[in-house]
Design a protein around this motif. Structure first.
Motif, mmCIF file in Angstrom:
data_model
loop_
_atom_site.group_PDB
_atom_site.id
_atom_site.type_symbol
_atom_site.label_atom_id
_atom_site.label_comp_id
_atom_site.label_asym_id
_atom_site.label_seq_id
_atom_site.Cartn_x
_atom_site.Cartn_y
_atom_site.Cartn_z
ATOM 1 N N THR A 41 0.855 -1.185 0.000
ATOM 2 C CA THR A 41 0.000 0.000 0.000
ATOM 3 C C THR A 41 0.887 1.229 0.000
ATOM 4 O OG1 THR A 41 -1.852 -1.053 1.166
ATOM 5 C CG2 THR A 41 -1.698 1.342 1.287
ATOM 6 N N VAL A 42 0.650 2.149 -0.926
ATOM 7 C CA VAL A 42 1.436 3.377 -1.028
ATOM 8 C C VAL A 42 0.583 4.540 -0.519
ATOM 9 C CG1 VAL A 42 2.722 4.922 -2.547
ATOM 10 C CG2 VAL A 42 2.642 2.460 -3.049
ATOM 11 N N VAL A 43 1.013 5.137 0.584
ATOM 12 C CA VAL A 43 0.348 6.327 1.118
ATOM 13 C C VAL A 43 1.183 7.527 0.686
ATOM 14 C CG1 VAL A 43 -0.412 7.544 3.188
ATOM 15 C CG2 VAL A 43 -0.605 5.054 3.077
ATOM 16 N N HIS A 44 0.614 8.407 -0.115
ATOM 17 C CA HIS A 44 1.404 9.452 -0.767
ATOM 18 C C HIS A 44 0.721 10.808 -0.680
ATOM 19 C CE1 HIS A 44 -1.427 9.566 -4.191
ATOM 20 N NE2 HIS A 44 -1.531 8.263 -3.991
ATOM 21 N N ALA A 45 1.512 11.863 -0.777
ATOM 22 C CA ALA A 45 0.970 13.211 -0.854
ATOM 23 C C ALA A 45 0.232 13.384 -2.176
ATOM 24 C CB ALA A 45 2.100 14.240 -0.738
ATOM 25 N N GLN A 46 -0.766 14.249 -2.180
ATOM 26 C CA GLN A 46 -1.485 14.503 -3.430
ATOM 27 C C GLN A 46 -0.597 15.227 -4.433
ATOM 28 O OE1 GLN A 46 -5.185 16.478 -2.255
ATOM 29 N NE2 GLN A 46 -6.316 14.675 -2.919
ATOM 30 N N TYR A 47 0.291 16.064 -3.933
ATOM 31 C CA TYR A 47 1.191 16.782 -4.825
ATOM 32 C C TYR A 47 2.132 15.794 -5.510
ATOM 33 C CZ TYR A 47 5.002 19.701 -6.446
ATOM 34 O OH TYR A 47 5.951 20.299 -7.242
ATOM 35 N N ASN A 48 2.238 15.886 -6.828
ATOM 36 C CA ASN A 48 3.123 15.025 -7.622
ATOM 37 C C ASN A 48 2.919 13.550 -7.276
ATOM 38 O OD1 ASN A 48 5.122 14.706 -9.632
ATOM 39 N ND2 ASN A 48 6.722 14.481 -8.092
ATOM 40 N N SER A 49 1.672 13.140 -7.189
ATOM 41 C CA SER A 49 1.365 11.771 -6.766
ATOM 42 C C SER A 49 1.787 10.761 -7.830
ATOM 43 C CB SER A 49 -0.131 11.628 -6.491
ATOM 44 O OG SER A 49 -0.889 11.951 -7.645
ATOM 45 N N PRO A 50 2.198 9.551 -7.407
ATOM 46 C CA PRO A 50 2.582 8.510 -8.371
ATOM 47 C C PRO A 50 1.387 8.032 -9.187
ATOM 48 C CG PRO A 50 2.524 7.632 -6.136
ATOM 49 C CD PRO A 50 2.340 9.110 -6.012
ATOM 50 N N ASP A 51 1.656 7.479 -10.344
ATOM 51 C CA ASP A 51 0.616 6.995 -11.243
ATOM 52 C C ASP A 51 0.266 5.552 -10.887
ATOM 53 O OD1 ASP A 51 -1.064 6.279 -13.285
ATOM 54 O OD2 ASP A 51 0.386 6.595 -14.904
ATOM 55 N N PRO A 52 -0.939 5.294 -10.346
ATOM 56 C CA PRO A 52 -1.309 3.931 -9.942
ATOM 57 C C PRO A 52 -1.297 2.921 -11.082
ATOM 58 C CG PRO A 52 -2.826 5.551 -9.009
ATOM 59 C CD PRO A 52 -1.985 6.273 -10.015
ATOM 60 N N SER A 53 -1.478 3.389 -12.318
ATOM 61 C CA SER A 53 -1.545 2.461 -13.441
ATOM 62 C C SER A 53 -0.204 1.787 -13.711
ATOM 63 C CB SER A 53 -2.019 3.185 -14.707
ATOM 64 O OG SER A 53 -1.061 4.134 -15.154
ATOM 65 N N THR A 54 0.893 2.381 -13.227
ATOM 66 C CA THR A 54 2.207 1.776 -13.442
ATOM 67 C C THR A 54 2.481 0.626 -12.483
ATOM 68 O OG1 THR A 54 3.295 3.359 -11.961
ATOM 69 C CG2 THR A 54 3.138 3.954 -14.301
ATOM 70 N N HIS A 55 1.677 0.532 -11.430
ATOM 71 C CA HIS A 55 1.813 -0.555 -10.451
ATOM 72 C C HIS A 55 0.421 -1.048 -10.065
ATOM 73 C CE1 HIS A 55 5.745 1.423 -10.123
ATOM 74 N NE2 HIS A 55 6.200 0.272 -9.686
ATOM 75 N N PRO A 56 -0.238 -1.758 -10.972
ATOM 76 C CA PRO A 56 -1.633 -2.178 -10.738
ATOM 77 C C PRO A 56 -1.807 -3.124 -9.554
ATOM 78 C CG PRO A 56 -0.713 -3.265 -12.678
ATOM 79 C CD PRO A 56 0.269 -2.211 -12.280
ATOM 80 N N ASP A 57 -0.732 -3.761 -9.089
ATOM 81 C CA ASP A 57 -0.845 -4.672 -7.950
ATOM 82 C C ASP A 57 -0.735 -3.952 -6.609
ATOM 83 O OD1 ASP A 57 -1.087 -6.979 -9.558
ATOM 84 O OD2 ASP A 57 1.078 -7.048 -9.849
ATOM 85 N N PHE A 58 -0.433 -2.654 -6.632
ATOM 86 C CA PHE A 58 -0.325 -1.888 -5.397
ATOM 87 C C PHE A 58 -1.652 -1.180 -5.103
ATOM 88 C CE2 PHE A 58 4.532 -0.886 -5.914
ATOM 89 C CZ PHE A 58 4.793 -2.247 -5.990
ATOM 90 N N SER A 59 -1.884 -0.890 -3.823
ATOM 91 C CA SER A 59 -2.985 -0.007 -3.436
ATOM 92 C C SER A 59 -2.405 1.383 -3.185
ATOM 93 C CB SER A 59 -3.662 -0.521 -2.160
ATOM 94 O OG SER A 59 -4.223 -1.798 -2.367
ATOM 95 N N PHE A 60 -3.134 2.411 -3.597
ATOM 96 C CA PHE A 60 -2.660 3.791 -3.436
ATOM 97 C C PHE A 60 -3.684 4.594 -2.639
ATOM 98 C CE2 PHE A 60 -0.231 2.233 -6.968
ATOM 99 C CZ PHE A 60 0.979 2.919 -6.938
ATOM 100 N N ILE A 61 -3.208 5.287 -1.602
ATOM 101 C CA ILE A 61 -4.072 6.130 -0.775
ATOM 102 C C ILE A 61 -3.453 7.522 -0.697
ATOM 103 C CG2 ILE A 61 -5.083 6.496 1.505
ATOM 104 C CD1 ILE A 61 -5.005 3.508 1.968
ATOM 105 N N PRO A 62 -4.165 8.565 -1.180
ATOM 106 C CA PRO A 62 -3.598 9.921 -1.132
ATOM 107 C C PRO A 62 -3.768 10.560 0.243
ATOM 108 C CG PRO A 62 -5.738 9.956 -2.202
ATOM 109 C CD PRO A 62 -5.449 8.511 -1.900
ATOM 110 N N LEU A 63 -2.779 11.364 0.612
ATOM 111 C CA LEU A 63 -2.846 12.200 1.807
ATOM 112 C C LEU A 63 -3.089 13.629 1.345
ATOM 113 C CD1 LEU A 63 0.138 10.951 3.998
ATOM 114 C CD2 LEU A 63 -2.217 11.128 4.768
#
Length: 249
Positions: A41-63
């Protein structure tokens, strides 16, 4: 992994800093861990957030952090990092609670791996009794260069005249003053404040360096020697083709 006929899942929460040179190594590390059976699970800032489509097996949660490009232009990057930590710290426990509610009965958060510039994560991990690991996306030598700044400031050598840029740094030969990550005049205190927070690993279970032994053998040996001196158990473990190494506290 199989345990008594049931698949026991282990989830790692990654907290990258929102700069491309920091995001890429963190996601590469996530790919290594995922290939070894961890859920990510990737918890990331909204600014310059990573592209979830490049890692479809990961979960992404914005802060949510309400930052924009205008926030970090004009030499305001130090304020940006400090303010980002303050904003994200308030929301991070809520994000972790969201992760925990989505876990199955056989799933758990194994640890939180955070960029050293996302130091708010460490305190939250400690409060929730979750192991935390620091990822330093720069070289091991950069860590010693940072450390030299604290030494120079303590000895009254920071800031110093521009005519000393070519002078060797005491006890750090062959480094010269110009080779250090020197802060511009006028913001020395703010730089030291940021580096002090980013270098506090007291409650971390381990430190991961984005480096490779054949390029930084002497620096890695110095890291190990320093750990022995401080009676900290240390082990370096190769982390795949990215050249990452693990230093366990």
């Amino acid at each position: 992994m199989e345990k008594e006929g049931k698949r026991c899942l282990r989830r790692v929460v990654l907290v990258p800093a929102p700069f491309q040179g920091h995001i890429n190594p963190m996601l590469q590390l996530g790919s290594i861990l995922h290939s070894n059976g961890f859920s990510i699970t990737v918890v990331h800032a909204q600014y310059n957030s990573p592209d979830p489509s490049t890692h479809p097996d990961f979960s992404f949660i914005p802060l949510p952090d309400s930052s924009t490009d205008q926030t970090i232009i004009g030499g305001q990057s130090l304020d940006f990092v400090l303010e980002l930590n303050a904003k994200c710290k308030a929301r991070f426990p809520e994000c972790l609670a969201q992760v925990m509610t989505q876990l199955g009965s056989d799933d758990r958060i194994a640890c939180i791996i955070h960029d050293d510039f996302m130091f708010f994560s460490q305190e939250t991990a400690k409060d929730l009794k979750i192991p935390s690991i620091v990822l330093r996306t720069t070289s091991a030598s950069n860590f010693f260069a940072r450390d030299a700044l604290f030494q120079l400031k303590a000895e009254g050598h920071l800031p110093f005249p521009e005519n000393r840029l070519q002078d060797p740094v005491p006890e750090l030969y062959p480094l010269r003053y110009k080779d250090l990550p020197l802060p511009p005049l006028g913001i020395v205190e703010k730089v030291m404040q940021l580096l002090s927070k980013a270098s506090n690993f007291e409650t971390s279970s381990a430190i991961i360096n984005n480096t490779i032994d054949c390029l930084e053998n002497s620096s890695l040996e110095e890291c190990a020697a320093e750990a022995v001196e401080k009676e900290v158990p240390t082990k370096w473990v190769p982390m795949g083709f990215t050249g990452m190494g693990l230093h366990r506290n």
